[in-house]
Design a protein around this motif. Sequence first.
Motif, PDB file in Angstrom:
ATOM      1  N   VAL A   7       0.857  -1.178   0.000  1.00  0.00           N
ATOM      2  CA  VAL A   7       0.000   0.000   0.000  1.00  0.00           C
ATOM      3  C   VAL A   7       0.899   1.235   0.000  1.00  0.00           C
ATOM      4  O   VAL A   7       1.834   1.331   0.801  1.00  0.00           O
ATOM      5  CB  VAL A   7      -0.932   0.031   1.229  1.00  0.00           C
ATOM      6  N   ILE A   8       0.619   2.166  -0.912  1.00  0.00           N
ATOM      7  CA  ILE A   8       1.340   3.433  -0.958  1.00  0.00           C
ATOM      8  C   ILE A   8       0.333   4.577  -0.974  1.00  0.00           C
ATOM      9  O   ILE A   8      -0.852   4.368  -1.265  1.00  0.00           O
ATOM     10  CB  ILE A   8       2.266   3.536  -2.190  1.00  0.00           C
ATOM     11  N   GLU A   9       0.794   5.764  -0.653  1.00  0.00           N
ATOM     12  CA  GLU A   9      -0.053   6.953  -0.770  1.00  0.00           C
ATOM     13  C   GLU A   9       0.554   7.882  -1.810  1.00  0.00           C
ATOM     14  O   GLU A   9       1.765   8.098  -1.842  1.00  0.00           O
ATOM     15  CB  GLU A   9      -0.163   7.684   0.571  1.00  0.00           C
ATOM     16  N   LEU A  10      -0.319   8.398  -2.658  1.00  0.00           N
ATOM     17  CA  LEU A  10       0.063   9.339  -3.703  1.00  0.00           C
ATOM     18  C   LEU A  10      -0.832  10.559  -3.603  1.00  0.00           C
ATOM     19  O   LEU A  10      -1.964  10.469  -3.114  1.00  0.00           O
ATOM     20  CB  LEU A  10      -0.119   8.712  -5.090  1.00  0.00           C
ATOM     21  N   ILE A  11      -0.361  11.682  -4.092  1.00  0.00           N
ATOM     22  CA  ILE A  11      -1.195  12.878  -4.198  1.00  0.00           C
ATOM     23  C   ILE A  11      -1.281  13.236  -5.666  1.00  0.00           C
ATOM     24  O   ILE A  11      -0.259  13.492  -6.319  1.00  0.00           O
ATOM     25  CB  ILE A  11      -0.629  14.052  -3.385  1.00  0.00           C
ATOM     26  N   GLY A  12      -2.508  13.204  -6.197  1.00  0.00           N
ATOM     27  CA  GLY A  12      -2.753  13.595  -7.573  1.00  0.00           C
ATOM     28  C   GLY A  12      -3.268  15.022  -7.606  1.00  0.00           C
ATOM     29  O   GLY A  12      -3.956  15.454  -6.683  1.00  0.00           O
ATOM     30  N   LEU A  36      -2.369  -3.279 -10.052  1.00  0.00           N
ATOM     31  CA  LEU A  36      -3.061  -2.367  -9.144  1.00  0.00           C
ATOM     32  C   LEU A  36      -4.406  -2.966  -8.771  1.00  0.00           C
ATOM     33  O   LEU A  36      -5.089  -3.551  -9.612  1.00  0.00           O
ATOM     34  CB  LEU A  36      -3.266  -1.002  -9.803  1.00  0.00           C
ATOM     35  N   ARG A  37      -4.810  -2.817  -7.505  1.00  0.00           N
ATOM     36  CA  ARG A  37      -6.030  -3.463  -7.030  1.00  0.00           C
ATOM     37  C   ARG A  37      -7.102  -2.477  -6.586  1.00  0.00           C
ATOM     38  O   ARG A  37      -8.208  -2.487  -7.074  1.00  0.00           O
ATOM     39  CB  ARG A  37      -5.710  -4.419  -5.866  1.00  0.00           C
ATOM     40  N   VAL A  38      -6.786  -1.628  -5.608  1.00  0.00           N
ATOM     41  CA  VAL A  38      -7.789  -0.746  -5.011  1.00  0.00           C
ATOM     42  C   VAL A  38      -7.184   0.635  -4.807  1.00  0.00           C
ATOM     43  O   VAL A  38      -6.039   0.754  -4.377  1.00  0.00           O
ATOM     44  CB  VAL A  38      -8.273  -1.296  -3.647  1.00  0.00           C
ATOM     45  N   ALA A  39      -7.963   1.667  -5.125  1.00  0.00           N
ATOM     46  CA  ALA A  39      -7.562   3.047  -4.831  1.00  0.00           C
ATOM     47  C   ALA A  39      -8.613   3.633  -3.894  1.00  0.00           C
ATOM     48  O   ALA A  39      -9.808   3.565  -4.167  1.00  0.00           O
ATOM     49  CB  ALA A  39      -7.466   3.873  -6.098  1.00  0.00           C
ATOM     50  N   GLU A  40      -8.153   4.176  -2.780  1.00  0.00           N
ATOM     51  CA  GLU A  40      -9.049   4.778  -1.796  1.00  0.00           C
ATOM     52  C   GLU A  40      -8.669   6.242  -1.637  1.00  0.00           C
ATOM     53  O   GLU A  40      -7.527   6.567  -1.297  1.00  0.00           O
ATOM     54  CB  GLU A  40      -8.899   4.060  -0.454  1.00  0.00           C
ATOM     55  N   VAL A  41      -9.603   7.143  -1.918  1.00  0.00           N
ATOM     56  CA  VAL A  41      -9.354   8.566  -1.698  1.00  0.00           C
ATOM     57  C   VAL A  41      -9.490   8.820  -0.203  1.00  0.00           C
ATOM     58  O   VAL A  41     -10.543   8.594   0.382  1.00  0.00           O
ATOM     59  CB  VAL A  41     -10.340   9.439  -2.498  1.00  0.00           C
ATOM     60  N   ARG A  61      -4.768   6.330  -1.409  1.00  0.00           N
ATOM     61  CA  ARG A  61      -4.098   5.133  -0.892  1.00  0.00           C
ATOM     62  C   ARG A  61      -4.317   4.042  -1.930  1.00  0.00           C
ATOM     63  O   ARG A  61      -5.449   3.693  -2.258  1.00  0.00           O
ATOM     64  CB  ARG A  61      -4.699   4.747   0.455  1.00  0.00           C
ATOM     65  N   LEU A  62      -3.229   3.524  -2.458  1.00  0.00           N
ATOM     66  CA  LEU A  62      -3.293   2.603  -3.588  1.00  0.00           C
ATOM     67  C   LEU A  62      -2.652   1.269  -3.213  1.00  0.00           C
ATOM     68  O   LEU A  62      -1.553   1.239  -2.666  1.00  0.00           O
ATOM     69  CB  LEU A  62      -2.533   3.223  -4.765  1.00  0.00           C
ATOM     70  N   SER A  63      -3.353   0.166  -3.491  1.00  0.00           N
ATOM     71  CA  SER A  63      -2.787  -1.151  -3.192  1.00  0.00           C
ATOM     72  C   SER A  63      -2.492  -1.893  -4.497  1.00  0.00           C
ATOM     73  O   SER A  63      -3.180  -1.731  -5.502  1.00  0.00           O
ATOM     74  CB  SER A  63      -3.722  -1.980  -2.317  1.00  0.00           C
ATOM     75  N   PHE A  64      -1.434  -2.699  -4.425  1.00  0.00           N
ATOM     76  CA  PHE A  64      -1.047  -3.529  -5.562  1.00  0.00           C
ATOM     77  C   PHE A  64      -0.435  -4.816  -5.025  1.00  0.00           C
ATOM     78  O   PHE A  64       0.080  -4.860  -3.908  1.00  0.00           O
ATOM     79  CB  PHE A  64      -0.071  -2.794  -6.485  1.00  0.00           C
TER      80      PHE A  64
END
Length: 69
Positions: A7-12, A36-41, A61-64
């Motif tokens: 799980v990582i966090e990115l800012i778009g 990539l599996r799930v993206a949670e804002v 928050r993005l999981s892969f």
Amino acid sequence: MSSVYNVIELIGTSDESWEKATQNAITEASKTLRDLRVAEVVEQDVVIEGGAIAAFRTKVRLSFKHESP
């Protein structure tokens, strides 16, 4: 079969909308991450310049799937 995920966090960011900011984060991540599996804002905010919205930002928050060497 069990799986493990990273799980990582990115800012778009986007000058159009939070949805576009989220899409930009996922599009960029998909260039270097596989499965990539799930993206949670998890957070949304805006940048204000001169009393107006200059940019929309989303923290995602993005999981892969974890790959062992």
